[in-house]
Write a protein that holds these residues in place. Structure first.
Motif, PDB file in Angstrom:
ATOM      1  N   LYS A  13       0.859  -1.184   0.000  1.00  0.00           N
ATOM      2  CA  LYS A  13       0.000   0.000   0.000  1.00  0.00           C
ATOM      3  C   LYS A  13       0.893   1.230   0.000  1.00  0.00           C
ATOM      4  CE  LYS A  13      -4.257  -1.281   2.296  1.00  0.00           C
ATOM      5  NZ  LYS A  13      -5.065  -1.090   3.490  1.00  0.00           N
ATOM      6  N   GLY A  14       0.438   2.277  -0.624  1.00  0.00           N
ATOM      7  CA  GLY A  14       1.218   3.507  -0.715  1.00  0.00           C
ATOM      8  C   GLY A  14       1.585   4.085   0.638  1.00  0.00           C
ATOM      9  N   ASN A  15       0.664   4.062   1.600  1.00  0.00           N
ATOM     10  CA  ASN A  15       0.930   4.667   2.901  1.00  0.00           C
ATOM     11  C   ASN A  15       2.048   3.948   3.638  1.00  0.00           C
ATOM     12  OD1 ASN A  15      -1.148   6.407   2.355  1.00  0.00           O
ATOM     13  ND2 ASN A  15      -2.636   5.335   3.617  1.00  0.00           N
ATOM     14  N   VAL A  16       2.074   2.631   3.575  1.00  0.00           N
ATOM     15  CA  VAL A  16       3.096   1.870   4.292  1.00  0.00           C
ATOM     16  C   VAL A  16       4.475   2.133   3.683  1.00  0.00           C
ATOM     17  CG1 VAL A  16       3.879  -0.452   4.902  1.00  0.00           C
ATOM     18  CG2 VAL A  16       1.465   0.108   5.018  1.00  0.00           C
ATOM     19  N   VAL A  17       4.546   2.118   2.371  1.00  0.00           N
ATOM     20  CA  VAL A  17       5.821   2.355   1.704  1.00  0.00           C
ATOM     21  C   VAL A  17       6.294   3.782   1.974  1.00  0.00           C
ATOM     22  CG1 VAL A  17       6.974   2.468  -0.530  1.00  0.00           C
ATOM     23  CG2 VAL A  17       5.378   0.627  -0.053  1.00  0.00           C
ATOM     24  N   ASP A  18       5.385   4.748   1.893  1.00  0.00           N
ATOM     25  CA  ASP A  18       5.738   6.139   2.182  1.00  0.00           C
ATOM     26  C   ASP A  18       6.241   6.285   3.614  1.00  0.00           C
ATOM     27  OD1 ASP A  18       4.961   6.791  -0.354  1.00  0.00           O
ATOM     28  OD2 ASP A  18       3.026   7.641   0.240  1.00  0.00           O
ATOM     29  N   MET A  19       5.569   5.605   4.543  1.00  0.00           N
ATOM     30  CA  MET A  19       5.982   5.688   5.940  1.00  0.00           C
ATOM     31  C   MET A  19       7.375   5.090   6.125  1.00  0.00           C
ATOM     32  SD  MET A  19       4.176   4.164   9.375  1.00  0.00           S
ATOM     33  CE  MET A  19       4.514   2.480   8.939  1.00  0.00           C
ATOM     34  N   ALA A  20       7.653   3.970   5.487  1.00  0.00           N
ATOM     35  CA  ALA A  20       8.961   3.334   5.612  1.00  0.00           C
ATOM     36  C   ALA A  20      10.055   4.245   5.060  1.00  0.00           C
ATOM     37  CB  ALA A  20       8.970   1.993   4.884  1.00  0.00           C
ATOM     38  N   VAL A  21       9.797   4.849   3.918  1.00  0.00           N
ATOM     39  CA  VAL A  21      10.781   5.777   3.336  1.00  0.00           C
ATOM     40  C   VAL A  21      10.988   6.956   4.280  1.00  0.00           C
ATOM     41  CG1 VAL A  21      11.150   7.416   1.438  1.00  0.00           C
ATOM     42  CG2 VAL A  21      10.358   5.096   0.956  1.00  0.00           C
ATOM     43  N   GLY A  22       9.909   7.470   4.850  1.00  0.00           N
ATOM     44  CA  GLY A  22      10.018   8.584   5.786  1.00  0.00           C
ATOM     45  C   GLY A  22      10.837   8.240   7.020  1.00  0.00           C
ATOM     46  N   ILE A  23      10.665   7.038   7.523  1.00  0.00           N
ATOM     47  CA  ILE A  23      11.427   6.623   8.709  1.00  0.00           C
ATOM     48  C   ILE A  23      12.909   6.518   8.389  1.00  0.00           C
ATOM     49  CG2 ILE A  23      11.829   4.674  10.280  1.00  0.00           C
ATOM     50  CD1 ILE A  23       8.755   4.266  10.251  1.00  0.00           C
ATOM     51  N   VAL A  24      13.241   5.925   7.252  1.00  0.00           N
ATOM     52  CA  VAL A  24      14.651   5.785   6.866  1.00  0.00           C
ATOM     53  C   VAL A  24      15.288   7.158   6.651  1.00  0.00           C
ATOM     54  CG1 VAL A  24      16.194   4.947   5.054  1.00  0.00           C
ATOM     55  CG2 VAL A  24      14.381   3.474   5.918  1.00  0.00           C
ATOM     56  N   ILE A  25      14.598   8.028   5.930  1.00  0.00           N
ATOM     57  CA  ILE A  25      15.141   9.369   5.689  1.00  0.00           C
ATOM     58  C   ILE A  25      15.234  10.145   7.002  1.00  0.00           C
ATOM     59  CG2 ILE A  25      14.624  11.597   4.603  1.00  0.00           C
ATOM     60  CD1 ILE A  25      13.615  10.029   2.194  1.00  0.00           C
ATOM     61  N   GLY A  26      14.236   9.976   7.872  1.00  0.00           N
ATOM     62  CA  GLY A  26      14.266  10.649   9.172  1.00  0.00           C
ATOM     63  C   GLY A  26      15.448  10.210  10.021  1.00  0.00           C
TER      64      GLY A  26
END
Length: 133
Positions: A13-26
């Motif tokens: 799902k888009g939200n899960v992938v977006d969240m994972a990318v956000g956590i890594v970048i964060g």
């Protein structure tokens, strides 16, 4: 197999992938800010207040005895960590503020007027024809 397919559906799902990318970048951004505070910002601040290295600032509650380490309250490390947090929070605030302003600009664009229905088009043609006569 049903559980695997559900998990796959959830994971892509888009939200899960977006969240994972956000956590890594964060996490990477947090390391950059920590380095900025520890290596760039704190040395000049320490120099301005008398050559103090903030990581060395501590209250000793109990001196070291033999092989037992001293018990200290390391308030200098706390100051550095608090400064890290403030800078990260400010940077995230600025990013969110920028994203919100972009969203407002998108929302502020005027919507196209609705296209006339077939009945309206037909009535317009009839009106125009009656005007000609």
């Amino acid at each position: 197999m049903g559980m695997m397919s559900e998990f796959k559906k959830f994971a892509v799902k888009g939200n899960v992938v977006d969240m994972a990318v956000g956590i890594v970048i964060g996490a990477a951004f947090g390391k950059i800010v920590s380095s900025f505070v520890n290596d760039v910002l704190m040395p000049p601040v320490g120099m301005l207040i008398g050559g103090v290295d903030f990581s060395d600032l501590a209250f000793t509650l109990k001196e070291a005895v033999g092989e037992k380490a001293a018990i200290t309250i390391n308030y200098g490390s706390f100051i550095q960590t608090a400064l890290d947090f403030i800078i990260i929070a400010l940077a995230i605030f600025m990013v969110v503020k920028g994203m919100n302003s972009l969203k407002k600009k998108e929302e502020a664009k005027p919507a196209e007027p609705p296209k006339p229905s077939n009945e309206e088009l037909l009535l317009t043609e009839i009106r125009d024809l009656l005007k000609k006569d």
